[in-house]
Enzyme design. Structure first.
Site, mmCIF file in Angstrom:
data_model
loop_
_atom_site.group_PDB
_atom_site.id
_atom_site.type_symbol
_atom_site.label_atom_id
_atom_site.label_comp_id
_atom_site.label_asym_id
_atom_site.label_seq_id
_atom_site.Cartn_x
_atom_site.Cartn_y
_atom_site.Cartn_z
ATOM 1 C CE LYS A 14 -3.562 -2.811 2.052
ATOM 2 N NZ LYS A 14 -4.753 -2.929 2.881
ATOM 3 C CG HIS A 104 -6.739 -3.130 -2.734
ATOM 4 N ND1 HIS A 104 -7.282 -2.413 -1.698
ATOM 5 C CD2 HIS A 104 -6.062 -4.164 -2.176
ATOM 6 C CE1 HIS A 104 -6.942 -2.995 -0.554
ATOM 7 N NE2 HIS A 104 -6.191 -4.056 -0.823
HETATM 8 P P1 13P Z 1 -4.311 -6.539 5.711
HETATM 9 O O1 13P Z 1 -3.470 -7.784 5.546
HETATM 10 O O2 13P Z 1 -3.581 -5.411 6.364
HETATM 11 O O3 13P Z 1 -5.640 -6.846 6.316
HETATM 12 O O4 13P Z 1 -4.619 -5.996 4.227
HETATM 13 C C1 13P Z 1 -5.076 -6.862 3.258
HETATM 14 C C2 13P Z 1 -5.026 -6.189 1.945
HETATM 15 O O5 13P Z 1 -5.760 -5.247 1.700
HETATM 16 C C3 13P Z 1 -4.059 -6.692 0.953
HETATM 17 O O6 13P Z 1 -4.312 -6.182 -0.301
#
Ligand code: 13P
Length: 262
Positions: A14, A104
């Site tokens: 992210k 996403h």
């Molecule tokens: P988390 O593993 O932090 O819950 O996030 C999942 C995600 O959005 C992966 O794309």
């Protein structure tokens, strides 16, 4: 025909880790996995850094022959031109990206990406030889109103419009309520929806595609729960957010085979 699907553990960073932090992270992860005699053939590892890190990470992976796949977190529907701020799939392919995350829930939620935009991005990825990691998932409200499968199935059906039967794709089931919440789906819930999504791939692209396509689970995956997901027959790996930013934790997730059946 039984097709062996190589498990895929993908780290979606992210908007975290700048390009200097990214280099340190990838080196540490590589060392952590080397020490553990991680077998690169038994699990594919992917990192999905922010755009500004891609060049640096690619250089490091290539120079040190680190066997991680590289992917971007998004791409433009367009290939080139007057689209300020957008990134073409052509650029990503030149940086040796093999994958690109598409649709996403954070793109859908904060950038109002519709199913049609997601479908156009899937086409853009395929035009440039990138494997789209198509994300689908229901919100808590959807879950209450329609159950777990209806929304992800609808999202995937649109995303697969016009995709050729022999296309290489990855599907990621990420229930929105499980992302970053610490509240993962149960392995049974993940299996149910992943099996349903595999059937959608079969309906749209045929039986071979259904057998070969990897379907991942994402949402609060950690070293403590990865083995339970990987025991499920239709869960072929994980798309990991928060836990992919901690070297030891991500390394432990990658080494999940050690824990299966223990
Ligand atoms: P988390 O593993 O932090 O819950 O996030 C999942 C995600 O959005 C992966 O794309």
């Amino acid at each position: 025909m039984v097709v062996a699907r190589v498990p895929f553990i993908a780290g979606n960073w992210k908007m975290n880790l700048d390009h200097l932090q990214a280099v340190a992270f990838v080196q540490k992860l590589h060392w952590a996995l080397k020490d553990a005699k991680h077998d690169a053939a038994s699990v594919e590892v992917g990192v999905f850094p922010p755009y500004t890190d891609l060049r640096t990470v690619q250089t490091l992976l290539d120079a040190d022959k680190i066997p991680f796949a590289l992917g971007a977190q998004d791409l433009s529907t367009q290939d080139a031109g007057a689209y300020t701020g957008e990134i073409s799939g052509a650029f990503l392919a030149k940086l040796h990206c093999g994958y690109v995350i598409i649709g996403h829930s954070e793109r859908r939620q904060y950038h109002a990406e519709s199913d049609d935009v997601v479908a156009a991005k899937v086409q853009a990825a395929l035009r440039h030889g990138l494997v789209p990691v198509i994300c689908v998932g229901e919100t808590a409200e959807d879950l209450e109103k329609f159950g777990a499968s209806a929304v992800p199935v609808g999202q995937l059906e649109v995303a697969l419009e016009g995709v050729p039967a022999d296309a290489d794709i990855v599907v990621a089931y990420e229930p929105v309520w499980a992302i970053g919440s610490g509240q993962a789906a149960t392995p049974e819930q993940a299996q149910d929806v992943c099996a349903t999504l595999r059937r959608v791939v079969g309906d749209k692209l045929g039986a071979d595609a259904a057998a070969r396509t990897r379907v991942l689970y994402g949402g609060s995956v950690k070293s403590g729960n990865i083995a339970s997901f990987m025991r499920e027959p239709d869960v072929d790996g994980a798309l990991v957010g928060g836990a992919s930013l901690v070297v030891d934790e991500f390394a432990a997730i990658i080494r999940f085979q050690k824990h299966v059946g223990v």
